[in-house]
Design a protein around this motif. Structure first.
Motif, short mmCIF file in Angstrom:
data_model
loop_
_atom_site.label_atom_id
_atom_site.label_comp_id
_atom_site.label_asym_id
_atom_site.label_seq_id
_atom_site.Cartn_x
_atom_site.Cartn_y
_atom_site.Cartn_z
N SER A 77 0.80 -1.23 0.00
CA SER A 77 0.00 0.00 0.00
C SER A 77 0.83 1.28 0.00
O SER A 77 0.25 2.37 -0.12
N ASN A 78 2.14 1.19 0.08
CA ASN A 78 2.94 2.37 -0.20
C ASN A 78 2.82 2.77 -1.67
O ASN A 78 3.26 3.86 -2.06
N SER A 79 2.21 1.89 -2.48
CA SER A 79 1.88 2.24 -3.87
C SER A 79 0.84 3.35 -3.94
O SER A 79 0.75 4.07 -4.95
N LYS A 80 0.02 3.49 -2.89
CA LYS A 80 -1.10 4.44 -2.96
C LYS A 80 -0.63 5.88 -3.15
O LYS A 80 -1.25 6.65 -3.89
N ALA A 81 0.44 6.28 -2.48
CA ALA A 81 0.95 7.65 -2.65
C ALA A 81 1.47 7.84 -4.07
O ALA A 81 1.38 8.95 -4.63
N TYR A 311 -6.00 11.29 6.93
CA TYR A 311 -5.56 10.71 5.66
C TYR A 311 -5.55 11.78 4.59
O TYR A 311 -6.46 12.60 4.49
N GLY A 312 -4.48 11.80 3.77
CA GLY A 312 -4.38 12.67 2.61
C GLY A 312 -4.52 11.87 1.34
O GLY A 312 -5.31 10.93 1.27
N TYR A 313 -3.76 12.20 0.32
CA TYR A 313 -3.79 11.46 -0.94
C TYR A 313 -2.70 10.39 -0.93
O TYR A 313 -1.60 10.59 -1.42
N GLY A 314 -3.00 9.26 -0.30
CA GLY A 314 -2.04 8.17 -0.21
C GLY A 314 -1.05 8.31 0.92
O GLY A 314 -0.07 7.55 0.99
N PHE A 315 -1.26 9.26 1.81
CA PHE A 315 -0.40 9.48 2.97
C PHE A 315 -1.24 9.58 4.23
O PHE A 315 -2.36 10.09 4.20
N ASP A 321 5.01 13.23 19.19
CA ASP A 321 5.87 13.96 20.13
C ASP A 321 6.01 15.43 19.70
O ASP A 321 7.07 16.03 19.81
N GLY A 322 4.90 15.99 19.20
CA GLY A 322 4.90 17.39 18.82
C GLY A 322 5.46 17.68 17.44
O GLY A 322 5.60 18.85 17.07
N GLU A 323 5.80 16.64 16.66
CA GLU A 323 6.35 16.86 15.33
C GLU A 323 5.39 16.32 14.27
O GLU A 323 4.68 15.34 14.48
N TRP A 324 5.41 16.97 13.11
CA TRP A 324 4.54 16.59 12.01
C TRP A 324 5.16 15.42 11.26
O TRP A 324 6.34 15.45 10.89
N THR A 325 4.37 14.37 11.03
CA THR A 325 4.84 13.22 10.27
C THR A 325 3.91 12.94 9.10
O THR A 325 2.71 13.17 9.17
N VAL A 326 4.50 12.42 8.02
CA VAL A 326 3.78 11.99 6.83
C VAL A 326 4.24 10.57 6.55
O VAL A 326 5.45 10.33 6.41
N SER A 327 3.32 9.62 6.48
CA SER A 327 3.76 8.23 6.43
C SER A 327 2.75 7.35 5.71
O SER A 327 1.64 7.77 5.38
N HIS A 328 3.16 6.11 5.50
CA HIS A 328 2.23 5.05 5.10
C HIS A 328 2.92 3.72 5.36
O HIS A 328 4.13 3.65 5.53
N THR A 329 2.11 2.67 5.39
CA THR A 329 2.62 1.31 5.52
C THR A 329 2.11 0.48 4.36
O THR A 329 1.23 0.89 3.61
N GLY A 330 2.67 -0.72 4.23
CA GLY A 330 2.21 -1.65 3.21
C GLY A 330 2.21 -3.06 3.77
O GLY A 330 3.15 -3.45 4.47
N GLY A 333 0.67 -10.19 2.01
CA GLY A 333 1.02 -11.60 2.01
C GLY A 333 2.48 -11.92 2.25
O GLY A 333 3.15 -12.43 1.36
N GLY A 334 3.00 -11.66 3.45
CA GLY A 334 4.38 -11.98 3.75
C GLY A 334 5.37 -10.89 3.39
O GLY A 334 6.58 -11.12 3.43
N MET A 335 4.86 -9.71 3.07
CA MET A 335 5.71 -8.54 2.81
C MET A 335 5.14 -7.35 3.60
O MET A 335 3.93 -7.11 3.57
N TYR A 336 6.03 -6.61 4.27
CA TYR A 336 5.62 -5.46 5.06
C TYR A 336 6.57 -4.30 4.76
O TYR A 336 7.79 -4.50 4.61
N SER A 337 6.01 -3.09 4.69
CA SER A 337 6.85 -1.93 4.42
C SER A 337 6.36 -0.74 5.23
O SER A 337 5.23 -0.71 5.71
N MET A 338 7.25 0.27 5.36
CA MET A 338 6.89 1.54 5.99
C MET A 338 7.74 2.64 5.40
O MET A 338 8.95 2.46 5.18
N MET A 339 7.12 3.78 5.13
CA MET A 339 7.84 5.01 4.84
C MET A 339 7.37 6.07 5.82
O MET A 339 6.16 6.29 5.97
N MET A 340 8.30 6.68 6.52
CA MET A 340 8.00 7.70 7.52
C MET A 340 8.81 8.95 7.21
O MET A 340 10.04 8.88 7.11
N LEU A 341 8.13 10.08 7.05
CA LEU A 341 8.79 11.34 6.74
C LEU A 341 8.55 12.34 7.87
O LEU A 341 7.44 12.43 8.41
#
Length: 514
Positions: A77-81, A311-315, A321-330, A333-341
């Motif tokens: 689902s990191n494909s969504k962004a 939720y935004g457009y794929g993010f 902790d008081g900071e702005w983050t933009v992220s997503h996970t994926g 079936g046996g594969m997991y991912s994360m992007m954190m900005l």
């Protein structure tokens, strides 16, 4: 709130400048050890610079083939962004508008409610507020491969009953991202796959990413998904010589290397002049604008002191902790991912796991984030892992034990009587419940991997899938008689993955087994 989020990070940066490669390495190794991961690729950016980019483990457990920054992973689902960015490019080019009705580009599109059909916009497709139940219709996407095409998905949507009012809540869905990909194709004059390559991969130099059909032999390093079996990692759902195009590409079908994902992240954190030409400030702001409020879990409040989640457009957008983050996970079936900005820091991280890594992703993502936002308050890998494993509501009534599937008893054809035959759901299509040597089989026409033997368990009919990759077994509940015979299904584990959306199916018997 936005003003507060803009002001607080400057103070936080002074307190926590960012992690060292040694600190990152220690966290990654502790996570690998705690969760016995077969392979993982991790990259970290600090103030615009890549300070860590390493692969660990193997593409296939026991193969000796190492994971590297050039190993290709399913990003799910990191494909969504990326789909959102393709649409943003088309908006920038004047080929569509975010507030265009979907039917302007796809006249055949329809939801269950005609009013919703007429008023759903391109923007609505991306923000999980459509009224569809969580994971509604995902059985048309997974398990792969199957015979559902994108036209089938668009036709099927009108038969999926809403779970809440249009734009009245949040429930994660995948099908509308498939629709969004087809809107892009209609407006852009090319297939979704061609648009992704033309509008995304080529201008950003993501030369290692893949979408659509490709040959395994053309990829130097290809991670395969794994499951845990008898205490070890076993490769499952392995790719063949030809990796096929899939209907779900816009929702979760893109594959990338760590190097590509770091380039993708860098484009959002510190865009070059060329990247700002690719996508200007106006559409970048659209991508990360809050659209749909999301529920904040007790765990998120406890670990991250989060007050805002949307939720935004794929993010996903949140304060941590008081900071702005933009992220997503994926998850796929046996594969997991994360992007954190962390955009205000020009910092962030990406990682991809090729094993059973749901808890590992949660823990690793939290600890890496704490290295930026609150290192002095971090519980570390062991602390967060232990906390995650604890019951969350000790005072609540204990969860009922799942029925022991080892006690199921196969049914004979004669026991099934009027329930044998062909059954039809308006969006999932036909299944046959028919006699086979040694019993009765449930078999889907359009999802070939979904077949299994029917049994009796605790007084109910039950189907156990022959292919363990199908995941959750299901209850079969028959009712009615004559032309009013009906079949409904439910997950054996009520808390199982929402993509096994058996509860949304409503079968009617339409014929016999001949």
């Amino acid at each position: 709130l936005w003003l507060l989020l803009a002001l607080v990070p400057a103070q936080a940066r002074d307190a926590a400048p960012g992690p060292s490669p040694g600190a990152i390495e220690a966290v990654v190794q502790a996570t690998i050890e705690r969760y016995a991961l077969p392979g993982i690729a991790v990259g970290v950016i600090v103030d615009g610079n890549i300070v860590y980019a390493k692969g660990h483990g193997e593409t296939v457990a026991g193969s000796g083939d190492p994971v590297t920054p050039r190993t290709l992973f399913k990003i799910a689902s990191n494909s969504k962004a990326m789909t959102g960015a393709v649409l943003a490019r088309l908006v920038q080019q004047g080929k569509l508008r975010w507030d265009d009705p979907v039917v302007k580009h796809l006249p055949q599109f329809a939801m269950h409610d005609p009013w919703v059909t007429a008023h759903m916009t391109v923007s609505d497709l991306l923000v999980h507020n459509s009224g569809l139940p969580e994971g509604g219709g995902d059985l048309m996407l997974w398990p792969e491969p199957n015979l559902f095409g994108r036209d089938d998905i668009i036709r099927g949507l009108r038969h999926i009953k809403p779970a809440y009012g249009f734009r009245a809540g949040y429930a994660y869905d995948n099908l509308l991202y498939v629709v969004a990909g087809e809107v892009a194709a209609a407006a852009g004059g090319a297939s979704y796959e061609e648009l992704v390559r033309r509008e995304l991969f080529e201008p950003l130099g993501l030369d290692g990413c893949r979408v659509g059909e490709f040959r395994s032999a053309g990829v130097a390093s290809l991670a395969q998904p794994h499951a845990r079996s008898d205490g070890r990692n076993v490769a499952v759902r392995r790719d063949g010589e030809i990796v096929p195009a899939i209907a779900s590409a816009a929702a979760g079908g893109i594959r990338c290397t760590l190097d590509d994902m770091l380039a993708w992240a860098g484009n959002w954190l510190q865009p070059t002049d060329a990247q700002l030409q690719w996508l200007g400030p106006a559409q970048r702001a659209e991508m990360v604008a809050a659209r749909t409020p999301m529920p904040i879990s007790a765990q998120r409040r406890r670990w991250d002191n989060t007050h805002y989640y949307a939720y935004g457009y794929g993010f996903r957008l949140a304060d941590v902790d008081g900071e702005w983050t933009v992220s997503h996970t994926g998850t796929l079936g046996g594969m997991y991912s994360m992007m954190m900005l962390l955009p205000d820091r020009k910092s962030g991280f990406v990682f991809m796991i090729n094993g059973q890594g749901g808890a590992a992703r949660t823990v690793l993502g939290t600890v890496l984030l704490k290295l930026f936002t609150a290192p002095e308050r971090s519980l570390g890998v062991a602390g967060y892992a232990d906390d995650l494993a604890r019951p969350t509501a000790p005072t609540a009534a204990p969860r009922a034990a799942l029925a022991d599937i080892a006690r199921r008893v196969p049914v004979a054809p004669g026991e099934m009587g009027q329930w044998l035959g062909t059954w039809r759901d308006p969006w999932f299509g036909d299944v046959r419940i028919c006699a086979v040597p040694g019993g009765v089989e449930w078999r889907s026409l359009k999802s070939p991997r979904m077949h299994g033997r029917v049994s009796r368990l605790e007084g109910r009919h039950f189907v156990h899938w022959d292919d363990p990759a199908v995941d959750i077994d299901a209850w079969l509940d028959f009712s009615g008689s004559g032309t009013s015979r009906a079949l409904h299904m439910a997950k054996h584990d009520p808390d199982g993955d929402f993509s096994s959306d058996y509860e949304d199916l409503s079968f009617r018997r339409v014929g016999g087994c001949d």
